[in-house]
Design an enzyme around this catalytic site. Structure first.
Site, PDB file in Angstrom:
ATOM      1  N   ASP A   1      -6.368 -25.868 -15.376  1.00 51.74           N
ATOM      2  CA  ASP A   1      -6.119 -24.951 -16.486  1.00 51.74           C
ATOM      3  C   ASP A   1      -5.734 -23.603 -15.864  1.00 51.74           C
ATOM      4  OD1 ASP A   1      -6.386 -23.021 -18.496  1.00 51.74           O
ATOM      5  OD2 ASP A   1      -7.936 -24.151 -19.554  1.00 51.74           O
TER       6      ASP A   1
ATOM      7  N   LYS B   1      -2.821 -17.111 -24.806  1.00 50.04           N
ATOM      8  CA  LYS B   1      -3.324 -15.967 -24.050  1.00 50.04           C
ATOM      9  C   LYS B   1      -2.168 -15.178 -23.404  1.00 50.04           C
ATOM     10  CE  LYS B   1      -7.593 -17.355 -24.955  1.00 50.04           C
ATOM     11  NZ  LYS B   1      -7.465 -18.443 -25.920  1.00 50.04           N
TER      12      LYS B   1
HETATM   13  N1  PLP Z   1      -8.467 -22.727 -21.659  1.00 48.97           N
HETATM   14  C1  PLP Z   1      -8.998 -21.501 -21.491  1.00 48.97           C
HETATM   15  C2  PLP Z   1      -9.250 -20.997 -20.092  1.00 48.97           C
HETATM   16  C3  PLP Z   1      -9.302 -20.715 -22.600  1.00 48.97           C
HETATM   17  O1  PLP Z   1      -9.836 -19.492 -22.416  1.00 48.97           O
HETATM   18  C4  PLP Z   1      -9.044 -21.214 -23.903  1.00 48.97           C
HETATM   19  C5  PLP Z   1      -9.347 -20.430 -25.114  1.00 48.97           C
HETATM   20  O2  PLP Z   1     -10.005 -19.418 -25.083  1.00 48.97           O
HETATM   21  C6  PLP Z   1      -8.509 -22.501 -24.028  1.00 48.97           C
HETATM   22  C7  PLP Z   1      -8.221 -23.221 -22.890  1.00 48.97           C
HETATM   23  C8  PLP Z   1      -8.249 -23.113 -25.385  1.00 48.97           C
HETATM   24  O3  PLP Z   1      -7.030 -22.646 -25.866  1.00 48.97           O
HETATM   25  P1  PLP Z   1      -6.673 -22.490 -27.428  1.00 48.97           P
HETATM   26  O4  PLP Z   1      -7.649 -21.513 -27.990  1.00 48.97           O
HETATM   27  O5  PLP Z   1      -5.260 -22.033 -27.403  1.00 48.97           O
HETATM   28  O6  PLP Z   1      -6.844 -23.843 -28.050  1.00 48.97           O
END
Ligand code: PLP
Length: 358
Positions: A171, A196
């Site tokens: 990620d 983000k």
């Molecule tokens: N991965 C990380 C590191 C995150 O901080 C977040 C959400 O805060 C996500 C994935 C999930 O993404 P989304 O909120 O766009 O579904």
């Protein structure tokens, strides 16, 4: 632009030029928002759940930056779920103890339903992760982690996981491909919450998976098509518009973060300042735990108390206000998402609130 021409370009330039319509008289500068649920039959697209030129433009840019084929999703969680769907029933997933709470929740839910097994590890302990990856189907991690900001050795973990035949997914939400390219370091898949930094203006929910393997990209695409977790065309347009300025936003936000870390260091109200040395997320641990940390987030005028991150505006929150956050995250940890405002303004606002609770 032709793929071959892309390979010579700096990523900052790619973020600006990739995914544009061909230079032709009267061509639009940007791929327009394609608001349609269906297409005239006989072409490649056919139906709105199968494809949309507004997604493709976004995918061309993120794919070029990460070095693979990109499949966009309706959110980061949809992208994460699509990757977890690659794990065969009962397969073992190794993941960081301090992953994003949604990631931990989806892993625990699937483990509870008997769909996979999960082992949580300290992702900064490369030897422990390598040992845990024996027998794993997937080694999943984010780096830096949210909100503990631990950093994983992507190359060493990928090499160890591959020895055991495990897939590696990273990620890359916090670092973005401008600071870290996991595929080049050996990972098989990259995941983003495009919500983000990529979008960058706190107005879009979107996600993406990137992989250099065509076969894996096809299975991820199949997951999106069958689960229907597709981005809205306007969201894809906005996310791409955000990516055009990623390099300058990140440069400014990172410089602000580094300056704030320098000024925060040793503040009487803080037990600890955590910063991995890159990116624009900083975690501070407030002395005295939850109560003074809650007081801090209620005392600023510029800094917005809000849960997301990666926008142009600075936001912060005490992570343990969420019951799902790991108990090993300190009660008084406040995660700062440093924006692109003028750093002295950010400092005055934050320092005033910190002095008041010290
Ligand atoms: N991965 C990380 C590191 C995150 O901080 C977040 C959400 O805060 C996500 C994935 C999930 O993404 P989304 O909120 O766009 O579904």
């Amino acid at each position: 632009m032709h793929e071959a021409a892309h390979s010579e370009l700096h990523p900052d330039t790619l973020a600006v030029v990739a995914g544009r319509p061909a230079h032709a008289p009267d061509a639009p500068m940007n791929v327009p928002v394609h608001l349609t649920s269906t297409y005239v039959a006989g072409g490649d697209l056919e139906y709105g759940r199968y494809g949309n030129p507004s997604w493709t433009a976004f995918e061309d840019v993120l794919g070029a930056l990460e070095g693979g084929r990109c499949v966009s999703f309706s959110s980061g969680m949809a992208a994460i779920s699509a990757v977890l769907d690659l794990v065969e029933p009962g397969g073992l997933v190794v993941a960081p103890r301090h992953s994003y709470t949604g990631t931990v929740a989806v892993l625990e839910e699937r483990a509870g339903l008997g769909r996979l097994r999960v082992e949580f590890v300290d992702i900064a302990d490369t030897a422990a992760v390598a040992a845990a990856s024996e027998g794993a189907a997937l080694v999943w991690f984010e780096t830096p982690t949210n909100p503990a900001l631990e950093v994983a050795d992507i190359a060493a973990i990928s090499a160890a996981a591959h020895l055991h035949g495990a897939l590696v997914a990273v990620d890359n939400t916090f670092a973005t491909p401008l600071l870290q390219r996991p595929l080049a370091l050996g990972a098989d898949l990259v995941v983003h919450s495009a919500t983000k930094y990529l979008s960058g203006h706190s107005d879009v929910l979107m996600g993406a998976v990137v992989t250099a393997s065509d076969e894996r990209a096809d299975s991820i695409l199949q997951r999106r098509t069958l689960a229907g977790a597709v981005p809205a065309p306007l969201e894809a347009f906005l996310a791409l518009r955000g990516m055009r300025t990623l390099a300058v936003r990140l440069e400014r936000a990172q410089a602000n973060a580094q300056e704030l870390v320098r000024r925060l260091d040793g503040h009487a109200a803080l037990e600890e300042v955590r910063y991995p040395g890159f990116g624009a997320v900083v975690s501070i641990v407030v002395r005295g735990g939850a109560a003074p940390a809650d007081a801090l987030v209620g005392r600023t005028r510029l800094w917005v108390h809000a849960t997301s991150l990666g926008g142009v505006e600075s936001t912060f929150e005490r992570r343990r206000r969420w019951p799902a956050e790991q108990p090993t995250i300190p009660d008084g940890l406040v995660r700062l998402s440093v924006g692109i405002e003028q750093v002295d303004d950010l400092w005055r606002d934050l320092a005033g609130a910190l002095d008041a609770i010290a």
